[in-house]
Enzyme design. Structure first.
Site, mmCIF file in Angstrom:
data_model
loop_
_atom_site.group_PDB
_atom_site.id
_atom_site.type_symbol
_atom_site.label_atom_id
_atom_site.label_comp_id
_atom_site.label_asym_id
_atom_site.label_seq_id
_atom_site.Cartn_x
_atom_site.Cartn_y
_atom_site.Cartn_z
ATOM 1 N N ARG A 107 36.202 84.848 35.294
ATOM 2 C CA ARG A 107 35.533 84.472 36.551
ATOM 3 C C ARG A 107 36.259 83.273 37.127
ATOM 4 N NH1 ARG A 107 29.396 83.149 38.403
ATOM 5 N NH2 ARG A 107 29.425 85.409 38.411
ATOM 6 N N HIS A 134 33.195 91.096 43.497
ATOM 7 C CA HIS A 134 32.267 90.886 42.369
ATOM 8 C C HIS A 134 31.897 92.266 41.801
ATOM 9 C CE1 HIS A 134 29.671 88.926 39.709
ATOM 10 N NE2 HIS A 134 28.740 88.455 40.517
ATOM 11 N N GLN A 137 28.906 93.135 39.337
ATOM 12 C CA GLN A 137 27.628 93.035 40.062
ATOM 13 C C GLN A 137 27.284 94.374 40.726
ATOM 14 O OE1 GLN A 137 25.712 89.884 40.683
ATOM 15 N NE2 GLN A 137 24.209 91.394 41.333
ATOM 16 N N ASP A 230 22.767 87.012 49.966
ATOM 17 C CA ASP A 230 23.442 86.171 48.964
ATOM 18 C C ASP A 230 23.399 84.746 49.516
ATOM 19 O OD1 ASP A 230 25.061 85.167 46.936
ATOM 20 O OD2 ASP A 230 26.899 86.139 47.631
ATOM 21 N N CYS A 271 21.895 88.883 44.521
ATOM 22 C CA CYS A 271 22.645 88.787 43.262
ATOM 23 C C CYS A 271 22.215 87.581 42.428
ATOM 24 C CB CYS A 271 24.135 88.745 43.549
ATOM 25 S SG CYS A 271 24.593 87.444 44.709
ATOM 26 N N ARG A 316 22.426 93.502 35.007
ATOM 27 C CA ARG A 316 23.810 93.010 34.848
ATOM 28 C C ARG A 316 24.298 93.241 33.418
ATOM 29 N NH1 ARG A 316 25.829 89.022 37.686
ATOM 30 N NH2 ARG A 316 27.788 89.832 36.873
HETATM 31 N N1 NVA Z 1 28.876 84.685 46.731
HETATM 32 C C1 NVA Z 1 28.380 83.947 45.601
HETATM 33 C C2 NVA Z 1 27.979 84.879 44.507
HETATM 34 C C3 NVA Z 1 27.386 84.227 43.298
HETATM 35 C C4 NVA Z 1 27.013 85.211 42.227
HETATM 36 C C5 NVA Z 1 29.439 82.967 45.126
HETATM 37 O O1 NVA Z 1 30.611 83.354 45.034
HETATM 38 O O2 NVA Z 1 29.103 81.803 44.887
HETATM 39 N N1 CP Z 2 24.959 87.099 40.161
HETATM 40 C C1 CP Z 2 25.765 86.340 39.395
HETATM 41 O O1 CP Z 2 26.966 86.599 39.260
HETATM 42 O O2 CP Z 2 25.136 85.312 38.778
HETATM 43 P P1 CP Z 2 25.855 84.123 37.972
HETATM 44 O O3 CP Z 2 26.664 83.354 38.991
HETATM 45 O O4 CP Z 2 24.727 83.337 37.382
HETATM 46 O O5 CP Z 2 26.749 84.726 36.938
#
Ligand code: NVA
Ligand code: CP
Length: 339
Positions: A107, A134, A137, A230, A271, A316
């Site tokens: 990540r 993502h 997800q 989101d 999410c 998830r």
């Molecule tokens: N768009 C958000 C998703 C978090 C799961 C981010 O990248 O922070």
């Molecule tokens: N939805 C999601 O990816 O959550 P986290 O950022 O907590 O992993």
């Protein structure tokens, strides 16, 4: 070896509708095995590296629990724990990790990092979120829709908010691949970029999905079986929060907007994490300053019967387990499923 064996899971566009549907259905199957306490140790004896440049609750927990359930050993490597990127290149790190671990989750920021890890690691690499996509997800989200509606083709999913972040990109192309109509409601400067839209249009032409990109939130939600939002500012984005809030407030999921789907059974997804109340330090400061109770989704909708956000979060783990099991485990998967 099975159809998925040795493959990486870097972005949705690398997979066909049949392949994504398989991952969703296998996740539903694994969820049922877990509920019945039937063991499914497809990855016994394997070691898995979990690399995180950005923070996470769900993704990290899901990979950890899924690995343990599959009989594998997960090892968390945070950005401050290893030399990654600072003192050692991505390629060198990938070669070292690939010589010890059987699979790598990443990540972080750049999509190129996750694709380089796959190129140099020589083991399956799974994208746990980048600035662009993502994908894990998506398996959980479309799994949640399938559990709720029985099938996917022909459903309409509306995403409102920052329409060109990783989650919006992924929803748009995954829906387009799977034949799910995707509507995006966002101001013009936060709509999907031309290259993403181009990919989605091509996929939609093959699947029959209808796409709608609009700055009108009411037009976006009309006829939606599912509403999705989101956070308004994603991890790593350097933007003026106040400007973003003012711009996106008309796209907030609240009861008013939910009613405008015109459907009584519409469900609501997010999410997570979400700014739906004042119970976070960042959220409470922003809400105070703007005299608001919530940002992208109001608490009443978040807590309502129509909201499936916690089922989605729980899914998830099953989704990630499905992805890891088929790419790293020697399962029997008939090739004819993908003809
Ligand atoms: N768009 C958000 C998703 C978090 C799961 C981010 O990248 O922070
Ligand atoms: N939805 C999601 O990816 O959550 P986290 O950022 O907590 O992993």
């Amino acid at each position: 070896m099975n159809h998925f064996y040795g493959k990486s899971f870097l972005k949705e566009t690398d997979f066909s509708a049949a392949e994504l549907n398989y991952l969703i259905d296998f996740a539903i199957h694994l969820k049922s095995l877990k509920k019945q306490h039937i063991t499914h140790q497809y990855l016994a004896g394997k070691n898995i590296a979990l690399l995180f440049e950005k923070s996470s609750t769900r993704t990290r927990s899901a990979f950890t629990v899924a690995a343990n359930d599959l009989g594998a050993h997960p090892e968390f490597l945070g950005k401050n724990d290893i030399q990654f990127g600072n003192k050692e290149s991505v390629a060198d790190t990938a070669k070292v990790l690939g010589s010890m671990f059987d699979g790598i989750e990443f990540r972080g920021f750049k999509q190129k990092t996750v694709s380089d890890l796959a190129e140099y690691g020589g083991v399956p690499v799974w994208n746990g979120l980048t600035d662009d996509w993502h994908p894990t997800q998506m398996i959980a989200d479309f799994m949640t829709l399938k559990e709720k509606f029985g099938s996917l083709k022909g459903l309409t999913l509306t995403y409102v908010g920052d329409g060109r972040n990783n989650v919006a990109n992924s929803l748009l192309v995954t829906g387009a691949i799977l034949g799910v109509n995707v509507h995006i409601g966002a101001p013009s400067n936060l709509q999907p970029t031309a290259p993403i839209l181009e990919i989605a249009k091509k996929k939609a032409a093959q699947s029959g999905a209808k796409l709608l990109i609009t700055d009108d939130p009411e037009a976006a939600v009309e006829g939606a079986d599912a509403l999705y939002t989101d956070v308004w500012v994603s991890m790593g984005e350097d933007v003026d929060y106040d400007k973003r809030i003012k711009q996106l407030l008309p796209y907030q999921i609240n009861n008013d907007l939910l009613h405008k789907t015109g459907k009584k059974e519409s469900i609501v997804l997010h999410c997570l994490p979400a700014f739906h109340d004042t119970k976070t330090t960042i959220g409470s400061k922003l809400l105070d300053a703007h005299k608001l109770d919530a940002l992208e989704i109001t608490d009443d909708v978040f807590q309502s019967k129509q909201s499936v956000v916690f089922r989605e979060a729980a899914n998830r783990m099953h989704a990630i387990k499905s992805i890891m099991a088929v790419t790293l485990g020697n399962l029997f998967i008939p090739e004819s499923l993908f003809d």
